[in-house]
Design a protein around this motif. Structure first.
Motif, PDB file in Angstrom:
ATOM      1  N   ASP A 178       0.960  -1.310   0.124  1.00  0.00           N
ATOM      2  CA  ASP A 178      -0.093   0.101  -0.143  1.00  0.00           C
ATOM      3  C   ASP A 178       0.905   1.295   0.088  1.00  0.00           C
ATOM      4  O   ASP A 178       0.151   2.274   0.102  1.00  0.00           O
ATOM      5  CB  ASP A 178      -1.004   0.083   1.312  1.00  0.00           C
ATOM      6  CG  ASP A 178      -1.986  -1.232   1.162  1.00  0.00           C
ATOM      7  OD1 ASP A 178      -2.185  -1.367   0.131  1.00  0.00           O
ATOM      8  OD2 ASP A 178      -2.029  -1.676   2.428  1.00  0.00           O
ATOM      9  N   GLU A 376     -15.091  -0.991   2.429  1.00  0.00           N
ATOM     10  CA  GLU A 376     -13.904  -2.007   2.582  1.00  0.00           C
ATOM     11  C   GLU A 376     -14.455  -3.251   3.312  1.00  0.00           C
ATOM     12  O   GLU A 376     -13.901  -4.275   3.416  1.00  0.00           O
ATOM     13  CB  GLU A 376     -12.810  -1.278   3.244  1.00  0.00           C
ATOM     14  CG  GLU A 376     -12.155  -0.271   2.183  1.00  0.00           C
ATOM     15  CD  GLU A 376     -11.534  -1.400   1.133  1.00  0.00           C
ATOM     16  OE1 GLU A 376     -10.493  -2.148   1.245  1.00  0.00           O
ATOM     17  OE2 GLU A 376     -11.744  -0.644  -0.024  1.00  0.00           O
ATOM     18  N   CYS A 379     -16.713  -6.808   1.581  1.00  0.00           N
ATOM     19  CA  CYS A 379     -16.262  -8.161   0.706  1.00  0.00           C
ATOM     20  C   CYS A 379     -17.068  -9.219   0.572  1.00  0.00           C
ATOM     21  O   CYS A 379     -17.315  -9.831  -0.437  1.00  0.00           O
ATOM     22  CB  CYS A 379     -14.611  -8.286   0.956  1.00  0.00           C
ATOM     23  SG  CYS A 379     -13.584  -6.999   1.074  1.00  0.00           S
ATOM     24  N   ASP A 423     -11.450  -7.409  -4.866  1.00  0.00           N
ATOM     25  CA  ASP A 423     -11.340  -5.820  -5.258  1.00  0.00           C
ATOM     26  C   ASP A 423     -11.922  -5.807  -6.783  1.00  0.00           C
ATOM     27  O   ASP A 423     -12.478  -4.483  -6.886  1.00  0.00           O
ATOM     28  CB  ASP A 423      -9.751  -5.547  -5.212  1.00  0.00           C
ATOM     29  CG  ASP A 423      -9.065  -5.567  -3.990  1.00  0.00           C
ATOM     30  OD1 ASP A 423      -9.759  -5.296  -3.031  1.00  0.00           O
ATOM     31  OD2 ASP A 423      -7.945  -4.993  -4.035  1.00  0.00           O
ATOM     32  N   TYR A 424     -12.035  -6.698  -7.356  1.00  0.00           N
ATOM     33  CA  TYR A 424     -12.582  -6.402  -8.685  1.00  0.00           C
ATOM     34  C   TYR A 424     -13.978  -6.050  -8.579  1.00  0.00           C
ATOM     35  O   TYR A 424     -14.414  -5.226  -9.359  1.00  0.00           O
ATOM     36  CB  TYR A 424     -12.534  -7.637  -9.589  1.00  0.00           C
ATOM     37  CG  TYR A 424     -11.142  -7.912 -10.071  1.00  0.00           C
ATOM     38  CD1 TYR A 424     -10.609  -7.499 -11.215  1.00  0.00           C
ATOM     39  CD2 TYR A 424     -10.441  -9.164  -9.345  1.00  0.00           C
ATOM     40  CE1 TYR A 424      -9.484  -7.885 -11.732  1.00  0.00           C
ATOM     41  CE2 TYR A 424      -8.997  -9.290  -9.682  1.00  0.00           C
ATOM     42  CZ  TYR A 424      -8.439  -8.679 -10.940  1.00  0.00           C
ATOM     43  OH  TYR A 424      -7.103  -9.009 -11.201  1.00  0.00           O
ATOM     44  N   LYS A 426     -15.348  -4.761  -5.803  1.00  0.00           N
ATOM     45  CA  LYS A 426     -15.599  -3.483  -5.058  1.00  0.00           C
ATOM     46  C   LYS A 426     -15.251  -2.269  -6.126  1.00  0.00           C
ATOM     47  O   LYS A 426     -15.974  -1.189  -5.893  1.00  0.00           O
ATOM     48  CB  LYS A 426     -14.435  -3.665  -4.113  1.00  0.00           C
ATOM     49  CG  LYS A 426     -14.906  -4.481  -3.025  1.00  0.00           C
ATOM     50  CD  LYS A 426     -13.833  -3.974  -1.580  1.00  0.00           C
ATOM     51  CE  LYS A 426     -12.409  -4.285  -1.782  1.00  0.00           C
ATOM     52  NZ  LYS A 426     -11.411  -3.870  -0.875  1.00  0.00           N
ATOM     53  N   TYR A 427     -14.478  -2.544  -7.129  1.00  0.00           N
ATOM     54  CA  TYR A 427     -14.011  -1.280  -7.881  1.00  0.00           C
ATOM     55  C   TYR A 427     -15.399  -0.996  -8.502  1.00  0.00           C
ATOM     56  O   TYR A 427     -15.451   0.009  -9.399  1.00  0.00           O
ATOM     57  CB  TYR A 427     -13.147  -1.713  -8.758  1.00  0.00           C
ATOM     58  CG  TYR A 427     -11.534  -1.858  -8.054  1.00  0.00           C
ATOM     59  CD1 TYR A 427     -11.425  -1.138  -6.989  1.00  0.00           C
ATOM     60  CD2 TYR A 427     -10.423  -2.699  -8.528  1.00  0.00           C
ATOM     61  CE1 TYR A 427     -10.093  -1.245  -6.194  1.00  0.00           C
ATOM     62  CE2 TYR A 427      -9.384  -2.556  -7.807  1.00  0.00           C
ATOM     63  CZ  TYR A 427      -9.236  -2.071  -6.583  1.00  0.00           C
ATOM     64  OH  TYR A 427      -7.904  -2.227  -5.875  1.00  0.00           O
ATOM     65  N   PRO A 570     -10.463  -9.237   1.491  1.00  0.00           N
ATOM     66  CA  PRO A 570     -10.746  -9.402   0.013  1.00  0.00           C
ATOM     67  C   PRO A 570      -9.790 -10.198  -0.898  1.00  0.00           C
ATOM     68  O   PRO A 570     -10.340 -10.584  -1.960  1.00  0.00           O
ATOM     69  CB  PRO A 570     -10.140  -7.929  -0.182  1.00  0.00           C
ATOM     70  CG  PRO A 570      -9.126  -7.361   0.768  1.00  0.00           C
ATOM     71  CD  PRO A 570      -9.558  -8.158   1.880  1.00  0.00           C
TER      72      PRO A 570
END
Length: 608
Positions: A178, A376, A379, A423-424, A426-427, A570
């Motif tokens: 990060d 966040e 997930c 994450d896919y 979530k985006y 995630p």
């Protein structure tokens, strides 16, 4: 005569049971490892039934099971429990790993037969090995270590110096994970910081950047050296605590070697990520929890010891958002186990949580630090809804599909849903729609559960399957994440170029980072696997239960609940379980010598 006849009958039944278990073991190996079916396939080459290896496997299994039946009932019970849980994970995990569906373990009938045979065979094998092994783990087999002065400084120096070659190999340091998000925040005003990543860690990195500019030292190197000094000091303190408690000298030396010579820990020691400080502080909190259980009254009346618990606990919570849930889940068990000191235990936990709340709330608010995104924590719900659309679209009503489409595009579900990387999805999540009416989102999520429970369960278990399925690849194909991410991720305002001073050693460390150093090496692969922590933790818990050292299960609840929170994360990645990975020496010493950690008759040790 009657008693003799009963004994013969019992012996015959035991021999028959051993033979059936051995048959299931042979079948389990053939079905699990060598049979090419939707349920279990490593390759296309079957392990032929005519192979002579089956005969020897049957014979070895029969002898092992016969030996296990001779163990005492308590040993067999704890071993059977561990065997059943592990075998269940192997059966269900294999099905999910190959097909992303639990149903493939039971349908068609051939797969159901495979599942039963594999389950019985492997449960019998694991239980038998544990039943034979447990008597070898009796406390008296491991003599106490010698008394002596503290060796903290020696241990600290050994660990720190052992890590220096890794720093030289990765000179000037590792700016990954990060860091690309935190560095712009560290370079800007404090109001740019977000609680999505621990502000405490971001502010420390900002301090290193400013100190580096003022001194002319590369900020990344400055960060790495300070982190290495701090973490090696905590590891040395834990090792010295084991020595002062007179844990067996070979276990102490093993702990020192694990901390100093473990290449994964060496790489992490210089990597700019919050997980390193978090892992060290969690280990410190874990050891303090053991000392609290060892002598509750003495610990709680010792202001220095109690203050150390509160400080290490609050810092642990401040360095990882999910650590709060870990402590909240463990807190009731602390209050139950330590009920004779209920008031002081409650105060200790309240002070820990209170200090965290003051810093994470009023202090960060006063500094203008932005709150973390609520999404966040979504997930699992998002993955479950996406999996339902992918696999149960035909059974969804038009209104349900339309409601889901308000949050993510259902017509692109195959493109945006990755079963092991949230994450896919979530985006592609419409956060504005979520914030307009949070209740509507959760009502929709809950309303789909009764009709699509199977898809919900599969999505949950599959999301972080590498954390619990023992045979999952540590570097998972679906998630596409490296074992340890060592590629520097610079920004426009902060560029990082690698200038290795030990390029040959760098090649070795890179092979550790991409897991190729362990990939095809039995035992080493398992030792460094991200699925190993939970199974080693459960095994140590089983050994402690067998030894009737129930109170030591309380400290173990901390790493277990931390692992449980990762199941809602995630993606499965080594850096998340690295804190558990660092605990191995303490877990093993607890299981082998619980008396050294618990009995107050030995050396006194209130601090760690």
């Amino acid at each position: 005569m009657h008693e003799e006849r009963q004994n013969r009958r019992a012996a015959a039944l035991r021999a028959l049971a051993c033979a059936l278990q051995a048959l299931c073991l042979v079948g389990a190996f053939n079905r699990y490892f060598f049979r090419n079916t939707a349920f279990s396939a490593f390759n296309d080459r079957p392990f032929h039934a005519s192979s002579i290896l089956n005969v020897f496997l049957f014979a070895a299994g029969w002898l092992l099971f016969h030996r296990a039946w001779e163990a005492d009932r308590r040993s067999r019970r704890f071993s059977a429990l561990y065997g059943v849980v592990t075998a269940g994970a192997l059966v269900l995990g294999r099905s999910l790993y190959l097909t992303d569906r639990l149903a493939s373990a039971f349908v068609p009938a051939e797969n159901l037969l495979s599942s039963v045979v594999v389950f019985v065979g492997f449960a019998s094998l694991i239980a038998a090995v544990c039943a034979v092994l447990l008597p070898l783990l009796e406390d008296e087999r491991f003599p106490a270590g010698p008394e002596g002065k503290s060796r903290f400084l020696i241990f600290w120096g050994v660990i720190f110096l052992a890590w220096l070659p890794a720093l030289l190999a990765y000179w000037p340091g590792v700016h990954s994970y990060d860091a690309w998000v935190q560095t712009p925040q560290a370079l800007g005003p404090i109001t740019d910081c977000s609680r999505l990543h621990p502000p405490l860690h971001t502010l420390f990195w900002a301090l290193c950047i400013r100190a580096g500019k003022a001194s002319g030292v590369n900020p990344l190197t400055l960060y790495a050296v300070v982190q290495m000094l701090a973490v090696s000091a905590i590891f040395a303190r834990v090792t010295d605590t084991m020595r002062r408690l007179r844990v067996n000298r070979f276990l102490v030396l093993g702990a020192l070697a694990w901390f100093a010579l473990n290449p994964a820990l060496a790489i992490f020691s210089l990597t700019m990520t919050k997980d390193v400080f978090f892992g060290a502080l969690l280990l410190l909190l874990f050891v303090k929890s053991i000392l609290l259980v060892r002598d509750p009254a003495g610990f709680l009346h010792d202001k220095r010891a109690a203050a150390g618990f509160v400080l290490s606990g609050a810092l642990t919570l401040l360095l990882r958002n999910n650590a709060l849930y870990m402590l909240l889940l463990a807190a009731p068990f602390f209050l139950i186990v330590l009920r004779r000191q209920l008031g002081r235990t409650a105060l200790l936990l309240a002070l820990t949580l209170g200090l965290f709340w003051v810093v994470n709330g009023p202090v960060y608010d006063a500094l203008g630090i932005q709150p973390a995104w609520e999404t966040e924590a979504l997930c699992v719900p998002l993955s479950q809804m996406a999996n339902t659309v992918l696999n149960d679209r035909d059974t969804l009503e038009g209104e349900e599909l339309e409601a889901i489409d308000r949050y993510f595009p259902t017509d692109r579900i195959e493109e945006i849903y990755n079963p092991r990387f949230a994450d896919y999805i979530k985006y592609n999540f419409d956060q504005a729609a979520y914030y307009r009416d949070r209740g509507a989102f959760f009502r929709l999520w809950l309303s789909l559960f009764p009709k699509h429970a199977s898809s919900y369960l599969c999505a949950f278990l599959d999301l972080n399957l590498p954390y619990w399925y023992p045979d999952a690849a540590t570097v998972d194909y679906w998630s596409g994440r490296a074992y340890i991410e060592v590629e520097n991720t610079g920004t426009d305002a902060f560029s990082v170029e690698r200038d290795s001073r030990l390029p040959r050693l760098l090649r070795f460390y890179d092979s550790v980072a991409d897991f190729s150093a362990f990939e095809n090496r039995p035992l080493l692969n398992t030792l460094f696997s991200i699925a190993t922590p939970v199974w080693l933790l459960l095994f140590c818990a089983a050994v402690l239960g067998w030894k009737k050292r129930w109170s030591l299960l309380l400290p173990l609840s901390l790493p277990f609940f931390l692992w449980a929170t990762y199941m809602a994360g995630p993606v499965s990645n080594f850096r998340y379980v690295e804190p558990l990975f660092a605990m191995y020496p303490v877990w093993i010493s607890m299981a082998l010598q619980p008396g050294r950690w618990l009995d107050k008759g030995g050396a006194t040790c209130q601090k760690a």
